[in-house]
Motif scaffolding. Structure first.
Motif, PDB file in Angstrom:
ATOM      1  N   THR A   1      -3.096   1.098  -5.145  1.00 38.38           N
ATOM      2  CA  THR A   1      -2.964   0.013  -4.170  1.00 38.38           C
ATOM      3  C   THR A   1      -4.265  -0.290  -3.427  1.00 38.38           C
ATOM      4  N   ARG A   2      -5.151   0.674  -3.315  1.00 38.53           N
ATOM      5  CA  ARG A   2      -6.417   0.451  -2.601  1.00 38.53           C
ATOM      6  C   ARG A   2      -7.581   0.198  -3.559  1.00 38.53           C
ATOM      7  N   THR A   3      -7.287   0.186  -4.851  1.00 39.98           N
ATOM      8  CA  THR A   3      -8.304  -0.101  -5.871  1.00 39.98           C
ATOM      9  C   THR A   3      -7.761  -1.188  -6.790  1.00 39.98           C
ATOM     10  N   PRO A   4      -7.558  -2.390  -6.272  1.00 36.37           N
ATOM     11  CA  PRO A   4      -6.879  -3.440  -7.032  1.00 36.37           C
ATOM     12  C   PRO A   4      -7.587  -3.868  -8.314  1.00 36.37           C
TER      13      PRO A   4
ATOM     14  N   GLU B   1      -9.488  -1.777 -10.248  1.00 34.39           N
ATOM     15  CA  GLU B   1      -9.696  -0.642 -11.147  1.00 34.39           C
ATOM     16  C   GLU B   1      -8.690  -0.690 -12.301  1.00 34.39           C
TER      17      GLU B   1
ATOM     18  N   ASP C   1      -3.642   6.415  -6.276  1.00 33.82           N
ATOM     19  CA  ASP C   1      -3.522   5.273  -5.379  1.00 33.82           C
ATOM     20  C   ASP C   1      -4.100   4.010  -6.006  1.00 33.82           C
TER      21      ASP C   1
ATOM     22  N   LEU D   1       0.836  -1.203   0.000  1.00 28.83           N
ATOM     23  CA  LEU D   1       0.000   0.000   0.000  1.00 28.83           C
ATOM     24  C   LEU D   1       0.866   1.247   0.000  1.00 28.83           C
TER      25      LEU D   1
ATOM     26  N   LYS E   1       1.427   5.230   1.082  1.00 32.10           N
ATOM     27  CA  LYS E   1       1.040   5.999   2.263  1.00 32.10           C
ATOM     28  C   LYS E   1      -0.271   6.722   1.960  1.00 32.10           C
ATOM     29  N   GLU E   2      -1.126   6.801   2.951  1.00 34.05           N
ATOM     30  CA  GLU E   2      -2.395   7.498   2.769  1.00 34.05           C
ATOM     31  C   GLU E   2      -2.144   9.003   2.662  1.00 34.05           C
TER      32      GLU E   2
END
Length: 146
Positions: A102-105, A107, A100, A81, A83-84
């Motif tokens: 990493t949080r939308t695998p 997409e 990002d 992931l 960093k936010e």
């Protein structure tokens, strides 16, 4: 290379088959998703723009600069992931606020279309005609100056 990352990349272990067994071209569309991004394990993922080769922040700092992160000596693995937002990472940089993956695998990040184009001889023929017409116009202009 996946941007923004230190050493993220996409690849495919399966060969892309451009032709059928009979020799017929097979057009294709390849979709790359967030889950398809891997970490090469060559650099520690600290998300520091000053040590990332492809992050242009600010743009003038990139040109002529040698940017190398801390060597990791790791192995290829799924990308961790990012960093936010608000944690001082890549997603805090204006060009990457929506970057990002990493949080939308699932997409779609990119779509590659492979299609047949006209034969080179056809393209060169059209180019040659355009070139001759261009030279003809140039010669006419030079003659009119005399």
């Amino acid at each position: 290379m996946a941007v923004p990352t230190h050493d993220g990349f996409v690849a495919d272990v399966d060969p892309i088959r451009l032709f059928s067994p009979e020799g017929t071209f097979v057009p294709q569309q390849i979709e790359i998703r967030g889950a398809d991004v891997f970490d090469a394990g060559t650099e520690v993922n600290v998300e520091d723009p000053s040590t990332t080769p492809i992050v242009f922040d600010p743009p003038e700092r990139f040109f002529g600069a040698v940017r190398q992160g801390t060597p990791e000596g790791g192995v290829i693995k799924p990308h961790p992931l990012l960093k936010e937002p608000g944690q001082g990472g890549f997603l805090d940089l204006p060009p990457y606020v929506n970057g990002d993956f990493t949080r939308t695998p699932n997409e779609t990040l990119a779509r590659i279309t492979i299609q047949q184009v006209p034969e080179a001889s056809s393209i060169f023929g059209i180019f040659g005609i355009g070139l001759m017409l261009g030279f003809g116009g140039l010669i006419d202009r030079l003659r009119s100056r005399k």
